[in-house]
Design an enzyme around this catalytic site. Structure first.
Site, mmCIF file in Angstrom:
data_model
loop_
_atom_site.group_PDB
_atom_site.id
_atom_site.type_symbol
_atom_site.label_atom_id
_atom_site.label_comp_id
_atom_site.label_asym_id
_atom_site.label_seq_id
_atom_site.Cartn_x
_atom_site.Cartn_y
_atom_site.Cartn_z
ATOM 1 N N ASP A 61 40.255 49.496 45.854
ATOM 2 C CA ASP A 61 40.977 49.558 47.130
ATOM 3 C C ASP A 61 42.349 48.894 47.027
ATOM 4 O O ASP A 61 42.461 47.740 46.630
ATOM 5 C CB ASP A 61 40.136 48.888 48.227
ATOM 6 C CG ASP A 61 38.832 49.630 48.475
ATOM 7 O OD1 ASP A 61 37.819 48.964 48.749
ATOM 8 O OD2 ASP A 61 38.806 50.859 48.348
ATOM 9 N N HIS A 109 27.761 42.393 47.186
ATOM 10 C CA HIS A 109 27.401 41.175 47.910
ATOM 11 C C HIS A 109 28.480 40.735 48.902
ATOM 12 O O HIS A 109 29.637 41.175 48.823
ATOM 13 C CB HIS A 109 27.136 40.049 46.904
ATOM 14 C CG HIS A 109 26.159 40.416 45.849
ATOM 15 N ND1 HIS A 109 26.511 40.624 44.526
ATOM 16 C CD2 HIS A 109 24.829 40.655 45.913
ATOM 17 C CE1 HIS A 109 25.458 40.973 43.826
ATOM 18 N NE2 HIS A 109 24.405 40.992 44.633
ATOM 19 N N CYS A 111 29.203 38.119 40.648
ATOM 20 C CA CYS A 111 30.046 39.302 40.361
ATOM 21 C C CYS A 111 31.164 39.521 41.370
ATOM 22 O O CYS A 111 32.037 40.367 41.155
ATOM 23 C CB CYS A 111 29.183 40.556 40.249
ATOM 24 S SG CYS A 111 28.088 40.916 41.633
ATOM 25 N N ARG A 112 31.178 38.770 42.464
ATOM 26 C CA ARG A 112 32.237 38.972 43.457
ATOM 27 C C ARG A 112 33.530 38.349 42.963
ATOM 28 O O ARG A 112 33.591 37.150 42.676
ATOM 29 C CB ARG A 112 31.820 38.376 44.792
ATOM 30 C CG ARG A 112 32.864 38.445 45.885
ATOM 31 C CD ARG A 112 32.320 37.857 47.186
ATOM 32 N NE ARG A 112 33.386 37.519 48.115
ATOM 33 C CZ ARG A 112 33.969 38.400 48.932
ATOM 34 N NH1 ARG A 112 33.579 39.665 48.933
ATOM 35 N NH2 ARG A 112 34.956 38.020 49.736
ATOM 36 N N ASN A 146 35.135 44.929 44.516
ATOM 37 C CA ASN A 146 34.288 44.245 45.483
ATOM 38 C C ASN A 146 33.960 45.228 46.598
ATOM 39 O O ASN A 146 34.878 45.898 47.094
ATOM 40 C CB ASN A 146 35.014 43.033 46.096
ATOM 41 C CG ASN A 146 35.040 41.828 45.175
ATOM 42 O OD1 ASN A 146 34.437 41.836 44.098
ATOM 43 N ND2 ASN A 146 35.738 40.777 45.605
ATOM 44 N N GLN A 147 32.711 45.277 46.980
ATOM 45 C CA GLN A 147 32.320 46.152 48.085
ATOM 46 C C GLN A 147 31.395 45.390 49.034
ATOM 47 O O GLN A 147 30.235 45.750 49.241
ATOM 48 C CB GLN A 147 31.667 47.435 47.553
ATOM 49 C CG GLN A 147 32.669 48.358 46.864
ATOM 50 C CD GLN A 147 33.793 48.807 47.780
ATOM 51 O OE1 GLN A 147 33.547 49.093 48.961
ATOM 52 N NE2 GLN A 147 35.031 48.854 47.281
ATOM 53 N N ASP A 151 41.094 47.733 39.753
ATOM 54 C CA ASP A 151 40.538 47.460 41.078
ATOM 55 C C ASP A 151 40.602 48.790 41.819
ATOM 56 O O ASP A 151 41.348 49.708 41.439
ATOM 57 C CB ASP A 151 41.422 46.392 41.742
ATOM 58 C CG ASP A 151 41.132 46.191 43.209
ATOM 59 O OD1 ASP A 151 39.963 45.935 43.553
ATOM 60 O OD2 ASP A 151 42.062 46.299 44.021
#
Ligand SMILES: O=P(O)(O)OC[C@@H](O)[C@H]1O[C@@H](OP(=O)(O)O)[C@@H](O)[C@@H](O)[C@@H]1O
Ligand SMILES: [Mg+2]
Ligand SMILES: [Zn+2]
Length: 176
Positions: A9, A91, A99-100, A51-52, A7
């Site tokens: 962040d 997303h 994909c989240r 995740n962004q 991951d």
């Protein structure tokens, strides 16, 4: 192949409840870049799955995100390492994508890219959704206590979760 997925962040760089919105806000956590370089130099393939949702929320653009990732790649390369695939979910929570995280779509993209199964592959995260995504594809959930990790540790995590102080400790374990 020796593959590890990270991951971003809270694992590689400091996280913020206000999102990481610029290159200037992207600051590596102590030891994280060296940990990636150490693994890479030892023959590990290091990928990233992040995740962004800040993209969907309009907080930053893809070029800005890509510039953060170029800084990351360059910093690992300066330490003699190589960073592999970085895959991200652009997303938002209401986009109902596949994909989240905690959905496993990002991890499946990594498996597809490297044409390798994910069974037992370490996925290192700081949030429960990271651990849940790992479990969904029979990967090994690994929690670090950086970023949101201490908060996550207080929750009910998957029973087979491995817990480490930080990414450096994960690398120490794998390289011992
Ligand atoms: O930890 P990874 O997956 O690398 O990235 C997390 C970030 O995309 C952001 O994810 C957001 O969650 P929501 O996407 O708003 O639920 C918040 O947790 C932010 O604090 C965080 O910076
Ligand atoms: Mg995180
Ligand atoms: Zn997505």
């Amino acid at each position: 192949m020796q593959l590890i997925i990270l991951d971003r962040d809270g694992v590689i760089n400091y996280d913020s409840d206000d999102y990481i919105k610029s290159v200037d806000e992207w600051i590596a956590l102590p030891g994280a870049l060296d940990a990636i370089a150490r693994l890479s130099r030892a023959g590990w393939t290091v990928a990233v799955a992040t995740n962004q949702s800040g993209l969907a929320r309009g907080y930053y653009t893809v070029p800005v995100l890509e510039s953060m990732h170029q800084v990351l790649r360059d910093a690992v390369q300066q330490r003699g390492g190589h960073l592999g695939l970085i895959t991200y979910c652009p997303h938002g929570p209401d986009d109902h994508c596949s994909c989240r995280k905690p959905l496993p779509g990002l991890l499946e993209q990594v498996a597809q890219h490297y044409q390798t199964p994910l069974d037992g592959v370490w996925f290192v995260g700081d949030s429960l959704r990271d651990l849940q995504a790992a479990v969904a594809v029979n990967a090994q959930p690994v929690l670090v206590c950086t970023g949101k990790g201490e908060l996550t540790r207080a929750q009910a995590v998957p029973s087979n979760t491995l817990i480490f102080a930080d990414l450096s400790a994960v690398a120490d374990q794998l390289l011992s």
